[in-house]
Design a protein around this motif. Structure first.
Motif, PDB file in Angstrom:
ATOM      1  N   PRO A 118      65.479  45.070  84.487  1.00 38.94           N
ATOM      2  CA  PRO A 118      64.586  45.148  83.457  1.00 38.94           C
ATOM      3  C   PRO A 118      63.633  46.434  83.751  1.00 38.94           C
ATOM      4  O   PRO A 118      63.411  46.877  84.666  1.00 38.94           O
ATOM      5  N   MET A 119      62.705  46.509  82.664  1.00 32.73           N
ATOM      6  CA  MET A 119      62.154  47.787  82.596  1.00 32.73           C
ATOM      7  C   MET A 119      60.637  47.236  82.528  1.00 32.73           C
ATOM      8  O   MET A 119      59.722  48.062  81.715  1.00 32.73           O
ATOM      9  N   GLY A 120      60.077  46.260  82.996  1.00 29.14           N
ATOM     10  CA  GLY A 120      58.762  45.872  82.749  1.00 29.14           C
ATOM     11  C   GLY A 120      58.180  45.313  81.510  1.00 29.14           C
ATOM     12  O   GLY A 120      57.171  45.032  81.089  1.00 29.14           O
ATOM     13  N   CYS A 121      59.310  44.871  80.624  1.00 25.97           N
ATOM     14  CA  CYS A 121      59.035  43.986  79.210  1.00 25.97           C
ATOM     15  C   CYS A 121      60.072  42.988  79.006  1.00 25.97           C
ATOM     16  O   CYS A 121      60.842  42.924  79.764  1.00 25.97           O
ATOM     17  N   GLU A 122      59.437  42.319  78.049  1.00 27.56           N
ATOM     18  CA  GLU A 122      60.407  41.272  77.846  1.00 27.56           C
ATOM     19  C   GLU A 122      61.820  41.837  77.110  1.00 27.56           C
ATOM     20  O   GLU A 122      61.645  42.627  76.439  1.00 27.56           O
ATOM     21  N   THR A 123      62.788  41.234  77.903  1.00 30.43           N
ATOM     22  CA  THR A 123      64.343  41.997  77.467  1.00 30.43           C
ATOM     23  C   THR A 123      65.149  40.589  77.508  1.00 30.43           C
ATOM     24  O   THR A 123      65.256  39.829  78.374  1.00 30.43           O
ATOM     25  N   PHE A 124      66.238  40.876  76.784  1.00 31.94           N
ATOM     26  CA  PHE A 124      67.282  39.943  76.152  1.00 31.94           C
ATOM     27  C   PHE A 124      68.336  40.484  76.147  1.00 31.94           C
ATOM     28  O   PHE A 124      68.380  41.212  74.901  1.00 31.94           O
ATOM     29  N   HIS A 125      69.529  40.253  76.613  1.00 26.70           N
ATOM     30  CA  HIS A 125      70.854  40.809  76.128  1.00 26.70           C
ATOM     31  C   HIS A 125      71.846  39.804  76.224  1.00 26.70           C
ATOM     32  O   HIS A 125      71.543  39.029  76.944  1.00 26.70           O
ATOM     33  N   LEU A 126      72.923  39.926  75.441  1.00 27.75           N
ATOM     34  CA  LEU A 126      73.958  39.144  75.500  1.00 27.75           C
ATOM     35  C   LEU A 126      75.067  39.782  76.178  1.00 27.75           C
ATOM     36  O   LEU A 126      75.161  40.931  75.970  1.00 27.75           O
ATOM     37  N   ALA A 127      75.934  39.279  76.972  1.00 32.24           N
ATOM     38  CA  ALA A 127      77.028  39.647  77.671  1.00 32.24           C
ATOM     39  C   ALA A 127      78.305  39.102  77.090  1.00 32.24           C
ATOM     40  O   ALA A 127      78.723  37.757  77.277  1.00 32.24           O
ATOM     41  N   ILE A 128      78.953  39.772  76.055  1.00 32.65           N
ATOM     42  CA  ILE A 128      80.223  39.130  75.544  1.00 32.65           C
ATOM     43  C   ILE A 128      81.462  39.433  76.303  1.00 32.65           C
ATOM     44  O   ILE A 128      81.922  40.613  76.066  1.00 32.65           O
ATOM     45  N   GLY A 129      81.950  38.455  76.989  1.00 39.48           N
ATOM     46  CA  GLY A 129      83.143  38.856  78.086  1.00 39.48           C
ATOM     47  C   GLY A 129      84.481  38.595  77.226  1.00 39.48           C
ATOM     48  O   GLY A 129      84.560  37.491  76.240  1.00 39.48           O
ATOM     49  N   THR A 130      85.178  39.527  77.308  1.00 43.77           N
ATOM     50  CA  THR A 130      86.597  39.346  76.606  1.00 43.77           C
ATOM     51  C   THR A 130      87.782  38.912  77.582  1.00 43.77           C
ATOM     52  O   THR A 130      87.820  39.209  78.727  1.00 43.77           O
ATOM     53  N   PHE A 131      88.493  38.113  77.064  1.00 40.95           N
ATOM     54  CA  PHE A 131      89.527  37.599  77.954  1.00 40.95           C
ATOM     55  C   PHE A 131      91.135  37.817  77.264  1.00 40.95           C
ATOM     56  O   PHE A 131      91.696  36.855  76.936  1.00 40.95           O
ATOM     57  N   ALA A 132      91.554  39.048  77.355  1.00 43.04           N
ATOM     58  CA  ALA A 132      92.916  39.360  77.055  1.00 43.04           C
ATOM     59  C   ALA A 132      93.746  38.843  78.149  1.00 43.04           C
ATOM     60  O   ALA A 132      93.531  38.941  79.427  1.00 43.04           O
ATOM     61  N   PRO A 133      95.009  38.578  77.770  1.00 41.59           N
ATOM     62  CA  PRO A 133      95.816  38.164  78.893  1.00 41.59           C
ATOM     63  C   PRO A 133      96.443  39.393  79.622  1.00 41.59           C
ATOM     64  O   PRO A 133      96.269  40.397  79.181  1.00 41.59           O
ATOM     65  N   THR A 134      96.813  38.815  80.900  1.00 47.60           N
ATOM     66  CA  THR A 134      97.076  40.014  82.008  1.00 47.60           C
ATOM     67  C   THR A 134      98.485  39.763  82.383  1.00 47.60           C
ATOM     68  O   THR A 134      99.252  38.616  82.018  1.00 47.60           O
ATOM     69  N   GLY A 135      99.036  40.652  83.128  1.00 43.53           N
ATOM     70  CA  GLY A 135     100.329  40.532  83.572  1.00 43.53           C
ATOM     71  C   GLY A 135     100.634  39.318  84.507  1.00 43.53           C
ATOM     72  O   GLY A 135     101.402  38.553  84.878  1.00 43.53           O
ATOM     73  N   TYR A 136      99.411  39.143  85.176  1.00 41.49           N
ATOM     74  CA  TYR A 136      99.093  37.970  86.172  1.00 41.49           C
ATOM     75  C   TYR A 136      99.347  36.544  85.360  1.00 41.49           C
ATOM     76  O   TYR A 136      99.964  35.747  85.871  1.00 41.49           O
ATOM     77  N   ASP A 137      98.648  36.667  84.307  1.00 44.46           N
ATOM     78  CA  ASP A 137      98.718  35.142  83.574  1.00 44.46           C
ATOM     79  C   ASP A 137     100.312  35.155  82.794  1.00 44.46           C
ATOM     80  O   ASP A 137     100.734  34.008  82.891  1.00 44.46           O
TER      81      ASP A 137
END
Length: 299
Positions: A118-137
């Motif tokens: 943060p940079m000394g001010c009110e701050t809000f962000h979204l973290a939108i995680g994506t879940f593509a299938p992997t070779g392990y799956d």
């Protein structure tokens, strides 16, 4: 809070604005998403430098935040390979530094170290995680198919006695793993496990006076949002939406392509790009797809 604490809101859903953002990113990357929110007020780092085990889109909604990013030194980590649990050195020289302000979006591939501050001010962000299938799956799913491989059902005793059976089992497993039909079945089942929250439209489907098989004139301004994650299945004549595989005809396929290309698109605008002679058919198709939860109508 002013001393550096951060409020974390995990798994945000049933918030129309956030849900719409998540769906747009889900359609863009052809994968399910999960959203978290981060609210801070100070100027100290909320977390230590770390990597995520999924690709993330950081969407800055309020204030600003400084991001330092570092190239991976452990490639494509899986969910059980968190940065705090893997014995690799934390990089010290950033490969990129950027300040996100309201309206900015930053893509962070999994495995990239990052440290948002943060940079000394009110701050809000979204973290939108994506879940593509992997070779392990894929490998985990294939284990469920192995009981049909006869050599794997034999008892084990010692390497010299068992090696031929194990080699034969590996060959049979390889043939299954590289079969495109098997691969498509895995992808279908993986996508079928994904659910997208969609609001029930009481005005359209809960009104006893409304025509359940059509869309009324006063709903022409309704926005149409797709609940389909992977649009590539359209060419194969089916969609997977909220756990259901649904076969579609050519007309529905055409409409869904238009919706996914321009969404969110209003029903009125959709009718404008189709032949007037089939406008009633379009309404019927939209009503049916909304009933099946393939699409969502937002008034």
């Amino acid at each position: 809070m002013k001393h550096g604490a951060t409020i974390v809101y995990n798994r945000i859903n049933n918030e129309p604005f956030v849900d719409n953002l998540a769906k747009q990113i889900s359609h863009f990357v052809q994968a399910p998403t999960v959203v978290s929110g981060y609210l801070a007020f100070g100027s100290d780092a909320s977390f230590k430098s770390h990597w995520d085990t999924r690709d993330v889109f950081a969407v800055q909604l309020m204030g600003k935040k400084h991001w330092a990013l570092y190239k991976p030194n452990f490639e494509s980590p899986l969910y059980m390979q968190q940065s705090k649990d893997v014995d690799v050195p934390e990089p010290t020289t950033p490969d990129m530094e950027i300040v996100l302000e309201a309206g900015d979006v930053l893509y962070i591939p999994r495995g990239w170290w990052h440290n948002p501050v943060p940079m000394g001010c009110e701050t809000f962000h979204l973290a939108i995680g994506t879940f593509a299938p992997t070779g392990y799956d894929y490998m985990q799913w294939l284990v469920k198919q192995t009981p049909n491989i006869l050599p794997l059902r034999y008892n084990l005793s010692d390497w010299e006695s068992d090696k031929d059976n194990i080699i034969q089992a590996c060959n049979e497993l390889s043939a299954i793993m590289t079969d495109p039909v098997v691969y498509d079945k895995f992808m279908q089942e993986h996508m079928a496990n994904y659910r997208s929250d969609s609001a029930f439209n009481m005005q359209l489907f809960g009104n006893a006076d409304a025509d359940a098989d059509n869309i009324p004139d006063d709903a022409l301004d309704a926005l149409i949002v797709s609940n389909i994650v992977d649009g590539r299945t359209l060419e194969k004549g089916y969609v997977i939406a909220n756990g259901l595989k649904i076969n579609i005809n050519d007309d529905s396929q055409y409409l869904l392509k238009q919706i996914m290309q321009y969404e969110p698109i209003s029903l009125c605008n959709l009718l404008q790009v189709t032949d007037n002679s089939i406008s009633n058919d379009v309404r019927l198709a939209i009503a049916k797809m909304a009933e099946l939860d393939i699409i969502e109508l937002v008034l």
